[in-house]
Structures are given as C-alpha cells and as structure tokens.
Design an enzyme around this catalytic site. Structure first.
Site, mmCIF file in Angstrom:
data_model
loop_
_atom_site.group_PDB
_atom_site.id
_atom_site.type_symbol
_atom_site.label_atom_id
_atom_site.label_comp_id
_atom_site.label_asym_id
_atom_site.label_seq_id
_atom_site.Cartn_x
_atom_site.Cartn_y
_atom_site.Cartn_z
ATOM 1 N N GLU A 83 -77.000 -29.547 -54.016
ATOM 2 C CA GLU A 83 -76.127 -30.694 -53.757
ATOM 3 C C GLU A 83 -76.110 -31.040 -52.268
ATOM 4 O O GLU A 83 -75.964 -32.202 -51.888
ATOM 5 C CB GLU A 83 -74.715 -30.420 -54.264
ATOM 6 N N HIS B 133 -68.231 -12.261 -55.946
ATOM 7 C CA HIS B 133 -68.600 -10.871 -56.202
ATOM 8 C C HIS B 133 -69.759 -10.409 -55.342
ATOM 9 O O HIS B 133 -69.791 -9.247 -54.915
ATOM 10 C CB HIS B 133 -68.942 -10.655 -57.679
ATOM 11 N N LYS C 212 -64.319 -2.399 -52.079
ATOM 12 C CA LYS C 212 -64.915 -3.628 -51.561
ATOM 13 C C LYS C 212 -64.136 -4.168 -50.363
ATOM 14 O O LYS C 212 -64.666 -4.930 -49.546
ATOM 15 C CB LYS C 212 -64.987 -4.685 -52.664
#
Length: 339
Positions: free
Chosen positions: A114, A267, A308
């Site tokens: 895009e 993620h 994380k």
C-alpha cells in the site's frame, strides 16, 4: 498515599493550548491516562542512554568510556498493520523513518504494497456504509472508510513485474539470496519516491521485515510471476536469523517496542525480543481484547510471562484507534525538540 495524583482535566478557561491539553491526559483517567503513560514510556525510550546505567563488574572495557556511553541509545522496534499505511498515519510513520528515529520495522504485506501503491495512485475517503456489491461493480475496493481503485493494483502489477524479472536474473547470475527484507529494500530503492516509507527505510538502511510477505497483492504478483518467469526464491529463514540477531546483539543498548495493531507485526517483534529476555520498554496501541486468548489482544503483562518484555519494565497498552492515538503520540514525543 501522598504521592497519589488526583483526577484533573484540562481547563479551557486558561485558553487553547494543545500541548497542555495533551499533557493533561495523564491525569484525566481511563484511556486518556493510558495515552499519557504511553507518552512517558516513549519518552523514556528516546531519553535513555547507556550513561544512565552503572557499569557492571563484567562490563566490556570498550563500553566504559563516558563519551561512548553518552551516545548509546535505545534500539526501537516499530510495528504496524497495513491499514495504517492505507490511512494518513503513513505520514507519521514516514516522519520517523525519514529522520532515523526508529531502528527496525515489522509490518504486513499490505504495509509494504500500500505504501508503494500510494506512489502510483491515490487512495480516497469513502464511507463505512458504502455497499460492497456497488463498489465492486465500479472497480473500487473498500478499506474501512477508504477506497482504492482497482486501477491502482493494475499499476502496481505493471510496476513490479520487471523488478521481479530483474531479481530473478540477479539470483541466477549473481547468486543473490533474496529475503523479505532485501525484497522490500529493493522496492524502496526502485520506487525512488520521498513520499514512501519503504524508500526512506532503504535510504537510511533501516531493515523492514515482513514474515507474511505473500499475504496480499505482493503474494498475487509472486504467484503470477511464478508462471510467467518461474524460479524466484524468497528465503524466510535468513530473515528470522536477521531480526532475532537485531534483538540479541542490541546489547549494550536497551530495546523498546512500539506496536500499532496486532497479528504478525506484534508477535514478530515481541518474539524477537524474547531472544534477549525481553524488551526494556513497550507501548501497544490497539482495540483488541484478551478474552479470546488472541495474541493481538494480549496485554503487556502476558508478554512478561513469556519473557518478551522484561519483568522490571513499565509497558503500556492504549485501547484505541491508532489513526487517532499515534499522530498524537508522535506529536508529544518524537516531534518535540526536548522530550
């Protein structure tokens, strides 16, 4: 507790001051307070220097020089979904990439194509309530309340096919190993347009990763090309090594994550930072909820359970539309001379 802040919103009797209005969000409550906390977290990313830390006993001798320590900054990972590039948030993202304010980018296939397509044709404002069947008959594709003409994708096909031919030739003749990030850098170089995020990422050597590169028009083009001129290979494994290494070898830098939306881009950045036992700073902006167990809806505290995000970090999630939230965050952080 005397340190507890009381709720207080902006007083318009004092006049119209957008900076003060946005600063007052921190004490307004609900998602306004989350916005204010996100501003503070991003400011911590920007301000951090290695010189803020006390050298450890096993510190690399090269890292002890005060001048060196004063120049070591936080490594910032930016992730965003494709709809934000379709929207006007593209210009906020371009500002960060053009001015080298982020170090590593993860997006979806649409976040790449895009951006390129907008250099070839316009995206228009429409309405959420426009009828799909009527739009289809007129050759218009709806992205929320935005409209993209079919002709834009035809222009994209005409533009990218010769590039794919050239890439295949280089693969065969020069043994070039193409990865999604190298593929994206090549598109940025070829588009040669300062309106493009990909262009500035290529020009400033900021890696852009897209593990789901085939999940969009680029995938369609690769599919068509595989019949017209078969043989082009894009290697995912080399890129997972690359992005994980970005996190693992960030030391002595701290790492920060700014993630707009969910899914792959969220993620992929979090998982890379797992490889270094977690990011030091994190801001999520999305509308997803956690009740269905989705990673998109997972709050930062869940990421701490996986390693994380570091246990001592103070991450923030803002529940809101990034087309509203992110330009305001940029205004209060990266766009300010003194944060």
């Amino acid at each position: 507790d005397p340190s507890t802040k009381s709720v207080l919103g902006y007083d318009f009797e004092s006049g119209r001051d957008m900076d003060k209005l946005l600063e007052s969000m921190l004490y307004t409550g609900f998602q306004a307070t989350s916005f204010g906390q996100a501003v503070e977290e991003i400011r911590r990313m920007i301000r951090w220097r290695l010189s803020d830390e006390t050298p450890g006993e096993d510190e690399d001798p090269e890292h002890l020089d005060p001048e060196f320590r004063s120049k070591v900054k936080c490594k910032i990972f930016l992730g965003y979904t494709s709809n934000l590039i379709s929207s006007g948030v593209r210009e906020s993202i371009k500002f960060l990439v053009k001015n080298k304010m982020v170090d590593c980018i993860v997006t979806t296939a649409g976040g790449i194509e895009e951006d390129i397509i907008k250099c070839l044709g316009k995206t228009y404002l429409g309405d959420f309530n426009l009828k799909g069947t009527e739009l289809r008959s007129k050759g218009l594709n709806r992205i929320g309340n935005l409209l993209v003409p079919n002709d834009n994708y035809c222009s994209f096909e005409d533009w990218i096919m010769p590039i794919l031919d050239a890439m295949l030739h280089e693969q065969k003749e020069s043994n070039v190993l193409w990865t999604p990030s190298k593929f994206i850098a090549r598109l940025g170089k070829e588009i040669d347009n300062p309106e493009s995020v990909c262009y500035w990422a290529w020009k400033n050597s900021i890696p852009m990763y897209c593990p789901a590169l085939t999940d969009g028009s680029i995938g369609d083009m690769l599919y068509f090309h595989s019949y017209k001129n078969p043989g082009l290979v894009v290697d995912l494994v080399d890129d997972i090594r690359s992005i994980n290494t970005q996190a693992v070898k960030a030391s002595p830098r701290k790492t920060g994550m700014i993630i707009l939306g969910g899914g792959v881009c969220k993620h992929h950045i979090c998982n890379a930072n797992l490889m270094r036992n977690g990011a030091d700073f994190a801001v999520y902006v999305n509308t997803a909820q956690e009740f269905d167990g989705s990673d998109s809806g997972a709050r930062p505290d869940e990421a701490k359970s996986w390693g994380k995000i570091r246990a001592n970090a103070k991450p923030v999630k803002v529940y809101g539309d990034a087309t509203i939230i992110f330009p305001l965050l940029v205004s209060q952080t990266f766009a300010k001379k003194n944060v």
